[in-house]
Design an enzyme around this catalytic site. Sequence first.
Site, mmCIF file in Angstrom:
data_model
loop_
_atom_site.group_PDB
_atom_site.id
_atom_site.type_symbol
_atom_site.label_atom_id
_atom_site.label_comp_id
_atom_site.label_asym_id
_atom_site.label_seq_id
_atom_site.Cartn_x
_atom_site.Cartn_y
_atom_site.Cartn_z
ATOM 1 N N ASP A 274 -18.802 -37.238 26.249
ATOM 2 C CA ASP A 274 -17.740 -37.561 27.195
ATOM 3 C C ASP A 274 -16.404 -37.173 26.529
ATOM 4 O O ASP A 274 -16.363 -36.775 25.362
ATOM 5 C CB ASP A 274 -17.790 -39.049 27.600
ATOM 6 C CG ASP A 274 -17.087 -39.288 28.939
ATOM 7 O OD1 ASP A 274 -16.251 -38.440 29.331
ATOM 8 O OD2 ASP A 274 -17.348 -40.312 29.601
HETATM 9 C C1 NOJ Z 1 -14.232 -39.376 31.274
HETATM 10 C C2 NOJ Z 1 -15.236 -39.941 32.225
HETATM 11 O O1 NOJ Z 1 -15.915 -41.013 31.627
HETATM 12 C C3 NOJ Z 1 -16.253 -38.930 32.709
HETATM 13 O O2 NOJ Z 1 -16.999 -39.512 33.746
HETATM 14 C C4 NOJ Z 1 -15.589 -37.666 33.157
HETATM 15 O O3 NOJ Z 1 -16.558 -36.755 33.602
HETATM 16 C C5 NOJ Z 1 -14.777 -37.096 32.021
HETATM 17 N N1 NOJ Z 1 -13.762 -38.056 31.627
HETATM 18 C C6 NOJ Z 1 -14.112 -35.774 32.383
HETATM 19 O O4 NOJ Z 1 -13.080 -35.976 33.256
#
Ligand code: NOJ
Length: 724
Positions: A274
């Site tokens: 993530d």
């Molecule tokens: C953080 C989030 O937890 C995730 O769901 C998302 O895909 C990413 N950021 C990218 O924006």
Amino acid sequence: MTTSSPRTWMTTEILDQAKQILSGMSLEEKVGQMTQYDWGYNPINPETGVSQRDLLVEEIRQGRVGSIFNLAGAEQANELQKLIQENTVSRIPLLIGRDVIHGYKTVFPIPLAQASAWNPDLARRTAEAASRESMADGVAWVFAPMIDISRDPRWGRIAESIGEDPLLTGEYAKAWVEGSQIDDGAGQATASCPKHYAAYGLAEAGRDYNTVDLSDRVLREVILPPFREAVDAGALSIMASFNEVNGIPACANEYLLKTILREEWGFEGIVASDYNALQELITHGVAGSEEEACERSILAGCDMDMHSGFYMRHLPKLVREGRVPESAVDESVLRILAVKIKLGLFEQPYVTVPTEEAAAEARASFIELAREAARESIVLLRNEGKTLPLSKQGASVAVIGPLADNRKDPLGCWAFDGNPEEVVSLLEGIRQAAGAASVHYAEGCSMESDSEEGFEAALEAARQADVVVLALGEALEMSGESRSRTSLGLPGAQRKLVEAVAALGKPVTAVLLSGRPLALPWLQEKADAIVQAWHLGVQSGHAIADVLFGDYNPGGRLPVTFPHNVGQVPIYYYRKKTGRPPGGVYSSYYIDSTTEPLFPFGYGLSYTQFEYSDITADRTSIAADGKLTVSVTVTNIGERVGEEVVQVYLRDEVASVTQPLKKLIGFSKVSIGPNESAALTFKVGMQQLAIIDQHMKLIVEPGDFTLWIGPNSSEGQSITVKVV
Ligand code: NOJ
């Protein structure tokens, strides 16, 4: 637990081609493929005056970037792809990603709303529509579906989830992956990215990013089954979560990423971290330096580094020093290349933009789908004295509340590509649907302020009308990532507004537009009808008006338990018996609150009524590997056609390991005409009866099993069957 085997998409041809490309790559180029950056992150360095994006473009030109995200627009996408084709030797196209969660330009209901439809096929269609729209802008990788089991409405990301149940979430996971992964031939394909692996939804106290500690049993019984479904459905990637899982953050968690995902499930796709999650290893305190964070992640099996840049900065050195074997890098790069090959990016790195005509035609059909999805997502929670549907024959309606003349908030939490101008507000929807009925509008109060200044105008509007519709709830910023709440009440002066309006004694319908279950037990006494409408996307107002005026008979059911109060949270139907039977001072209860939910999982009303009869099993005793069929007759005893979600629950009465009081093992949504019946059958076999025993083995134990078939997790007719 799912026992099927994964769909193998990595053919020998794909693998050979990937190996061929890999053999010509330098170590830096390889690590570049494992590196992903946020195109939207663009600070200017105050010392050099150089923007982040300029640096990124240079990295791309040198073939040191495998993926970017947050870039939208075919032109820009094609320009960057061209940069690679013209300047690098390996000419490996970028994989362009984006958070396409509940729609792209056409915004569909939030996932929790779509889950209320109990119709995975609907999610398949909205996911496909979203991928088609985003694909036309060069996005080949959608960061969805979010399939974290969510038992805590304080957690803002419950809005993005399918709710609390492993089976329902698993069915949606499968459909969502299949729908979002388009394969139209070379150059027009998309990959999904189920997330967040794993257990991100169990954040302590519902506070986003908080610690997660759970047993291997809960992990395997509750959290993992939807991910297994997604993998088996052919998901080409998976996103490791921010959180720690039993002491080890997910992107450095070998047990999750290697033992379970690769070895047990045979997952072939990309594991992406993530956002900045490698950096977070340092903040978590499990890595003392960027190098260590890097080493831990790659060795645990994380193929792609989202945005931290650690892999690019340190991995080549770690390989040269022998701290990370080059084979680990090669394995990751092979997977990334294989996905790019599978998506046809090498053959066609450029996106083919549809003609204006084709785009307009597609858009029209997506908007129609948005209305269909929104209607199906609505749950009727209360309808005393048949307050709903409202009459179009001349009765006047007062529409009051901060979510009535509101085009922004129905967009929901992940709608940065959506346009509020395209949203049909509830007020507009009601005006268009009301026919001969006159409509009086007043905002009453704003979303969050305590000011009661607007109350008088609201009361005046209500006085002029025969019935009142109150549009209440949350702003879109109150749910989603990093939007946890400790209160589950209506913000600002909304409750007082309801009380003031209800005191007039007119029939009141409360429409709740929220990103989470709200705990509003008091509303039962103030509102004759309650409609849970969530954040429904661009067609919100039309869809709700369709329900209010009876042009559509609501058939949604709750995918998550609604509590009476925050103190009951987490409250979910899949709970254990405990050693204390109900009743008595020393039972498991509260001295100041009921233990029952306000509305149980699976609950929802219709404008018609259904009656369940003749629940039978074709045999009352089976062997451990046997199968039986349970059947039930559901009759529509009301006056109009309606949809019922017939739900089957099971309890293993005595097992070697404690079992939930009930677990959902099947459901079927059926449309039944007035005075008509539907005969439904459900197969029950090993997959439904098996438990994970104390040695973590999947087995069916002999004994009695109770099966319920009914309209929700609290009601239903039961029979007992025996496994011998
Ligand atoms: C953080 C989030 O937890 C995730 O769901 C998302 O895909 C990413 N950021 C990218 O924006």
